[in-house]
Design a protein around this motif. Structure first.
Motif, PDB file in Angstrom:
ATOM      1  N   GLU A   1      -2.095   0.362   7.807  1.00 52.32           N
ATOM      2  CA  GLU A   1      -1.130  -0.657   7.233  1.00 52.32           C
ATOM      3  C   GLU A   1       0.056  -0.067   6.539  1.00 52.32           C
ATOM      4  O   GLU A   1       1.021  -0.653   6.640  1.00 52.32           O
ATOM      5  CB  GLU A   1      -1.941  -1.779   6.236  1.00 52.32           C
ATOM      6  CG  GLU A   1      -1.106  -3.064   5.822  1.00 52.32           C
ATOM      7  CD  GLU A   1      -2.289  -3.598   4.951  1.00 52.32           C
ATOM      8  OE1 GLU A   1      -3.338  -3.546   4.639  1.00 52.32           O
ATOM      9  OE2 GLU A   1      -1.621  -4.724   4.197  1.00 52.32           O
TER      10      GLU A   1
ATOM     11  N   HIS B   1       2.562  -7.207   4.612  1.00 53.22           N
ATOM     12  CA  HIS B   1       1.175  -6.636   4.700  1.00 53.22           C
ATOM     13  C   HIS B   1       0.717  -6.983   6.162  1.00 53.22           C
ATOM     14  O   HIS B   1       1.206  -7.741   6.911  1.00 53.22           O
ATOM     15  CB  HIS B   1       0.245  -7.329   3.774  1.00 53.22           C
ATOM     16  CG  HIS B   1       0.369  -6.754   2.243  1.00 53.22           C
ATOM     17  ND1 HIS B   1      -0.542  -5.957   1.947  1.00 53.22           N
ATOM     18  CD2 HIS B   1       1.085  -7.200   1.397  1.00 53.22           C
ATOM     19  CE1 HIS B   1      -0.311  -5.833   0.533  1.00 53.22           C
ATOM     20  NE2 HIS B   1       0.892  -6.476   0.244  1.00 53.22           N
ATOM     21  N   ALA B   2      -0.223  -6.292   6.539  1.00 52.10           N
ATOM     22  CA  ALA B   2      -0.983  -6.593   7.733  1.00 52.10           C
ATOM     23  C   ALA B   2      -2.527  -6.500   7.558  1.00 52.10           C
ATOM     24  O   ALA B   2      -2.889  -5.728   6.656  1.00 52.10           O
ATOM     25  CB  ALA B   2      -0.788  -5.663   8.865  1.00 52.10           C
TER      26      ALA B   2
ATOM     27  N   HIS C   1      -5.953  -6.676  -0.083  1.00 49.10           N
ATOM     28  CA  HIS C   1      -4.465  -6.436  -0.004  1.00 49.10           C
ATOM     29  C   HIS C   1      -4.302  -5.678  -1.536  1.00 49.10           C
ATOM     30  O   HIS C   1      -3.290  -5.034  -1.726  1.00 49.10           O
ATOM     31  CB  HIS C   1      -3.337  -7.360   0.201  1.00 49.10           C
ATOM     32  CG  HIS C   1      -3.513  -7.839   1.654  1.00 49.10           C
ATOM     33  ND1 HIS C   1      -3.314  -6.967   2.568  1.00 49.10           N
ATOM     34  CD2 HIS C   1      -3.465  -9.148   2.089  1.00 49.10           C
ATOM     35  CE1 HIS C   1      -3.300  -7.570   3.716  1.00 49.10           C
ATOM     36  NE2 HIS C   1      -3.270  -8.957   3.323  1.00 49.10           N
TER      37      HIS C   1
ATOM     38  N   HIS D   1       0.741  -1.324   0.139  1.00 48.97           N
ATOM     39  CA  HIS D   1       0.029  -0.045  -0.097  1.00 48.97           C
ATOM     40  C   HIS D   1       0.916   1.134  -0.086  1.00 48.97           C
ATOM     41  O   HIS D   1       2.227   1.155  -0.415  1.00 48.97           O
ATOM     42  CB  HIS D   1      -0.997  -0.066   1.161  1.00 48.97           C
ATOM     43  CG  HIS D   1      -1.677  -1.445   1.395  1.00 48.97           C
ATOM     44  ND1 HIS D   1      -2.778  -1.547   0.510  1.00 48.97           N
ATOM     45  CD2 HIS D   1      -1.521  -2.337   1.947  1.00 48.97           C
ATOM     46  CE1 HIS D   1      -3.055  -2.728   0.759  1.00 48.97           C
ATOM     47  NE2 HIS D   1      -2.544  -3.358   1.485  1.00 48.97           N
TER      48      HIS D   1
END
Ligand code: ZN
Length: 395
Positions: free
Chosen positions: A192, A246-247, A279, A178
């Motif tokens: 994130e 990612h989270a 995502h 992101h």
């Protein structure tokens, strides 16, 4: 009193770009989008006029406004979006010098009016956009990202400088998910995008301390990077391995702990598909034209190359999970998972997506927010790369 009325209606490639300076601030109290009888009306109040352009995109239907450059200040999505015909609004920096607002539309609508009026008294400006409902075919004919050299290619991959490492160096691309207009998951004021950038920089530093390893980051600031550009950066650097960070955040449930994903070409579970969607919405949120990205012939050829890089990615995922367990990092019940993730689609290098935890879980979030508690995660990644390098017999 009105001093100037500017019509910058850029349906295709017509260009208006003048040199203005300074950063325009959005006035949230005077800015909104509302339903009308035939479509929507959008009003954006700015502290000064800046060059802008507006266009629509299909699949899915979106309205895109580009500005050079806008400070969004306290603009709140819920206050701003009062239109039922606008299903999602995102805004933010696209690249340094460029801001973008993207509205996802519930149905096809064409640009009926785009105008900017500047108040004589204080030079504040009001941008007004009006959209009118239309049929899908008309919409398709009027939609598409403008091709305009004056505005440049917003998403070109950075020009590669000659790598200063030799051929037997292991190149690991660290990809913080992101960024910019696409914050990713958000929970408790944490995004994130921010967290993955912090973690990504720490991981890259740890990897660069290893002998014979060179780490490359796909972004080093809060900027939007399209999926394709992330892959291009890896390819240009002759990557051996890509680690996408990612989270996640879930509204319901007790999900917690990290998971390592590799690519699955089999029918994915509903949960895996939803995870991938969360995502991967970045390109859509950021207003990229997604209509020309399907290349089936290339994908058949890629399948052949993937026969080699696929198992290497799986091996790295296994080594990473082993090292995470060794370091007592909290893991999800199913820590080795598969998903239909486009960022893992490259055939010429191995890749994994590491979902480091859930922002929606208080304990996970506090671990990820603290450098000391992030360290076992960073160390496990570095050790995994080191182990993987040894297993490949490169050293
Ligand atoms: Zn993500």
């Amino acid at each position: 009193m009105i001093r100037a009325v500017l019509f910058w209606l850029l349906m295709s490639s017509a260009a208006v770009a003048q040199s203005f300076t300074g950063l325009a601030r959005v006035d949230p109290t005077e800015s909104r989008v509302v339903d009308t009888a035939g479509g929507i009306d959008l009003t954006l109040a700015l502290s000064q006029i800046v060059p802008y352009r507006v266009f629509t995109l299909e699949a899915p239907e979106r309205l895109v406004l580009d500005f050079r450059e806008v400070n969004w200040g306290d603009l709140d999505t819920l206050d701003f979006d009062q239109a039922k015909h606008v299903t999602n609004v995102s805004f933010g920096q696209l690249r340094p010098g460029w801001s973008r607002m993207v509205l996802e539309l519930s149905e096809p609508m064409f640009l009926n009016l785009a105008s900017a009026t500047v108040e004589d008294t204080d030079a504040t400006a009001v941008v007004e956009i009006s959209l009118q409902r239309t049929d899908a075919e008309t919409f398709a004919g009027l939609s598409g990202a403008p091709v305009d050299p004056q505005w440049g290619d917003l998403f070109a991959a950075p020009t590669l400088q000659a790598p200063n490492y030799d051929d037997d160096t292991l190149v690991v691309v660290v990809d913080p998910g992101h960024g910019g207009i696409d914050p990713g998951a958000e929970h408790g004021g944490v995004t994130e995008a921010d967290l993955m950038l912090t973690l990504g920089i720490e991981v890259a530093e740890a990897l660069n301390r290893l002998d014979g390893v060179e780490a490359i980051l796909t972004r080093v600031s809060d900027v939007f990077v399209p999926l394709n550009t992330r892959m291009t950066i890896a390819r240009q650097n002759n990557a051996d391995l890509l680690i996408s960070l990612h989270a996640d955040a879930l509204e319901a449930g007790q999900a917690r702990g990290g998971s390592v994903y590799t690519l699955s070409d089999k029918a994915a579970s509903v949960a895996a598909r939803r995870m991938a969607e969360r995502h991967q919405r970045g390109d859509l949120i950021a207003g990229l034209d997604l209509t020309e990205q399907d290349d089936r012939v290339a994908s058949v050829l890629m399948d052949l190359a993937r026969a080699k890089t696929g198992p290497e990615g799986v091996r790295f995922a296994e080594v990473l999970v082993a090292n995470l367990m060794e370091n007592d990092v909290r893991l999800h019940r199913n820590s080795l998972r598969q998903g239909p993730l486009a960022v893992l689609n490259a055939a010429d290098f191995a890749s994994v997506l590491f979902e480091v935890g859930y922002l929606s879980n208080d304990r996970d979030r506090s671990i990820l927010l603290n450098e000391d508690t992030r360290k076992p995660i960073v160390d496990a990644l570095a050790q995994a790369v080191s182990d993987w390098l040894a297993m490949r017999g490169l050293r």
